[in-house]
Write a protein that holds these residues in place. Structure first.
Motif, PDB file in Angstrom:
ATOM      1  N   PHE A   4       0.815  -1.217   0.000  1.00 57.32           N
ATOM      2  CA  PHE A   4       0.000   0.000   0.000  1.00 57.32           C
ATOM      3  C   PHE A   4       0.850   1.269   0.000  1.00 57.32           C
ATOM      4  CE2 PHE A   4      -2.425  -3.515   1.524  1.00 57.32           C
ATOM      5  CZ  PHE A   4      -3.682  -3.340   0.979  1.00 57.32           C
ATOM      6  N   HIS A  31      -3.832   4.549  -2.854  1.00 55.49           N
ATOM      7  CA  HIS A  31      -2.452   4.294  -2.432  1.00 55.49           C
ATOM      8  C   HIS A  31      -1.552   4.138  -3.655  1.00 55.49           C
ATOM      9  CE1 HIS A  31      -2.362  -0.108  -3.303  1.00 55.49           C
ATOM     10  NE2 HIS A  31      -3.628  -0.103  -2.947  1.00 55.49           N
ATOM     11  N   THR A  83       2.001   1.896  -5.121  1.00 52.31           N
ATOM     12  CA  THR A  83       2.489   0.522  -5.002  1.00 52.31           C
ATOM     13  C   THR A  83       4.024   0.542  -4.929  1.00 52.31           C
ATOM     14  OG1 THR A  83       2.562   0.276  -7.401  1.00 52.31           O
ATOM     15  CG2 THR A  83       0.528  -0.411  -6.297  1.00 52.31           C
ATOM     16  N   HIS A 120      -5.053   3.042  -7.447  1.00 51.19           N
ATOM     17  CA  HIS A 120      -3.604   3.239  -7.538  1.00 51.19           C
ATOM     18  C   HIS A 120      -3.294   4.613  -8.118  1.00 51.19           C
ATOM     19  CE1 HIS A 120      -2.804  -1.397  -7.770  1.00 51.19           C
ATOM     20  NE2 HIS A 120      -3.091  -0.987  -6.556  1.00 51.19           N
TER      21      HIS A 120
END
Lengths: 211, 226
Positions: free
Chosen positions: A127, A156, A158, A181
């Motif tokens: 996350f 979040h 990656t 993402h």
């Protein structure tokens, strides 16, 4: 200021008044339930939400996410292990607590950063450094209360995108399990302009809606 | 069958390697010193030793040479049974597991490439395994059972489970870090199903699995499960 996510266009837009001020690449989940046997991918559920908070996220559901991003590490090659620092400042074994071996840490770091070493801090949490949480505000008071709960879906970055960003490479987003993402730079930009401020309205549009 | 047994925190007993002749008891201590049964010592140049194999009177160790900057260079070290000779081979990719196949020493790297040791050289062969594979059973000839984990990264999706090269069976199930293990002639594996852990006992000839109920706790040694 409002946030509007258009999952069919992989687009997050910031709206002020009647106009969209800026747009960012953002990838959500698939339009229908997926087939990942570990945890099926799900759509980023359309609806109107309220931004709640930003914080680093840990979960036992994913091995790399059992440890908070940025946690200090100590290499222990003599005992074929890596230690991580607990909030109490004591050290604990990554292998014992997550099952992840030292060689896997080295291999994963090489995949991301091209260096075969144990990094000084944990850069593998799925996350990223921070997650931005939201909730469905059923009583309209913009406060998480009564039977309201934080969504398991969140904004979040990656680890692979964080590595690409850190190395100055192009950041390539991939689909999520339902979260959204973002690129690290865009997350920082939106944070800096107050887009993730608590109580901000956040709208997830239907997959067939376009900006 | 060739995994470490951490008998004492700092000590690794290498007695239980493959089923071979000329097994000798070697001990590897924290500082990389290999000690023979007769007390003879050899200092290895590798650290972080994570795998070993004993075959045909020779002892193989997988680990790293580490420089001052902390960069790890993957190496295999081979110590002769009488400890009179040590050989080293470097690898670009990390050797994930060493095993015996067709009566020769082989290894698989983390990216699934298989190398065969012939006349003192590791040669890439045509055989490939899934990423991060471990060989959990070898009859030293052509029958291998390979297990390969699900990706640890959330954004990577790939098949996981175990398969037999010889008997042409494959069991797809999710496992991450608990490597399946041979117990009393059957392969024990902990499969992750939604939020539960299920014990699978796999017949290695047919590939048929009997599943238990949900496991409340996963023991360190899968063979302690009934």
């Amino acid at each position: 200021m409002e946030l509007h996510f258009f999952p069919g266009q992989n687009l997050l837009a910031i709206k002020k008044g009647d106009s969209y001020l800026s747009q960012y690449d953002a990838w959500g989940g698939p339009a229908s339930i997926g087939s990942d046997p570990r945890m099926p991918e799900e759509p980023t559920w359309p609806g109107i939400y309220i931004i709640h908070s930003t914080h680093s996220y840990i979960t036992p559901s994913w091995p790399y996410s059992k440890i908070k991003w940025g946690t200090a590490l100590q290499d222990k090659p003599q005992i074929n292990d890596v230690y991580y620092q607990l909030p109490s400042k004591k050290w604990a074994s990554v292998k014992k607590d997550t099952g992840i071996e030292r060689k896997k840490i080295i291999d994963q770091y090489f995949t991301y950063y091209g260096k075969m070493k144990v990094p000084p801090t944990w850069v593998f949490n799925d996350f990223g450094p921070i997650a931005i949480r939201w909730f469905k505000d059923t009583n309209g008071n913009k406060i998480l209360d009564k039977k309201e709960t934080l969504s398991g879906q969140m904004f979040h970055t990656t680890p692979d995108n964080e590595a690409e960003h850190a190395l100055g490479k192009p950041v390539k987003l991939v689909p999520s399990h339902g979260c959204i993402h973002l690129k690290p730079r865009d997350r920082d930009t939106i944070l800096n302009i107050g887009g993730f401020k608590p109580k901000t309205i956040f709208v997830v549009h239907n997959y067939n809606e376009k900006i | 069958m060739k995994k470490y047994n951490w008998v004492v925190a700092a000590t690794l007993l290498l007695l239980t390697a493959c089923q071979t002749n000329a097994n000798r008891s070697l001990t590897l201590s924290e500082d990389g010193t290999v000690t023979g049964a007769d007390g003879k010592k050899v200092q290895l140049d590798i650290q972080g030793v994570y795998d070993n194999l004993n075959y045909d009177g020779l002892n193989y160790f997988a680990g790293f040479k580490i420089d001052k900057e902390g960069t790890n260079y993957p190496y295999i070290a081979r110590v002769s049974g009488d400890m009179s000779a040590v050989n080293y081979w470097s690898f670009e990719k990390i050797p994930n597991d060493m095993f015996v196949y067709q009566k020769g020493v082989h290894l698989v790297t983390t990216d699934g490439h298989v190398y065969s040791l012939e006349k003192g050289e590791w040669n890439l062969i045509k055989l490939t395994f899934p990423q991060d594979s471990q060989v959990v059973f070898s009859d030293n000839n052509s029958n291998l059972i390979i297990c390969y984990p699900a990706a640890l990264e959330k954004t990577v999706l790939r098949k996981s489970g175990c398969k037999s090269l010889n008997n042409q069976w494959q069991q797809d199930f999710v496992w991450h870090t608990q490597v399946p293990k041979m117990c009393d002639g059957r392969l024990y594996a902990v499969a992750q199903e939604k939020d539960s852990n299920i014990l699978k006992k796999i017949d290695i000839t047919t590939g048929k699995a009997v599943s238990s109920g949900q496991l409340k706790q996963i023991p360190k040694d899968l063979c302690s499960l009934k």
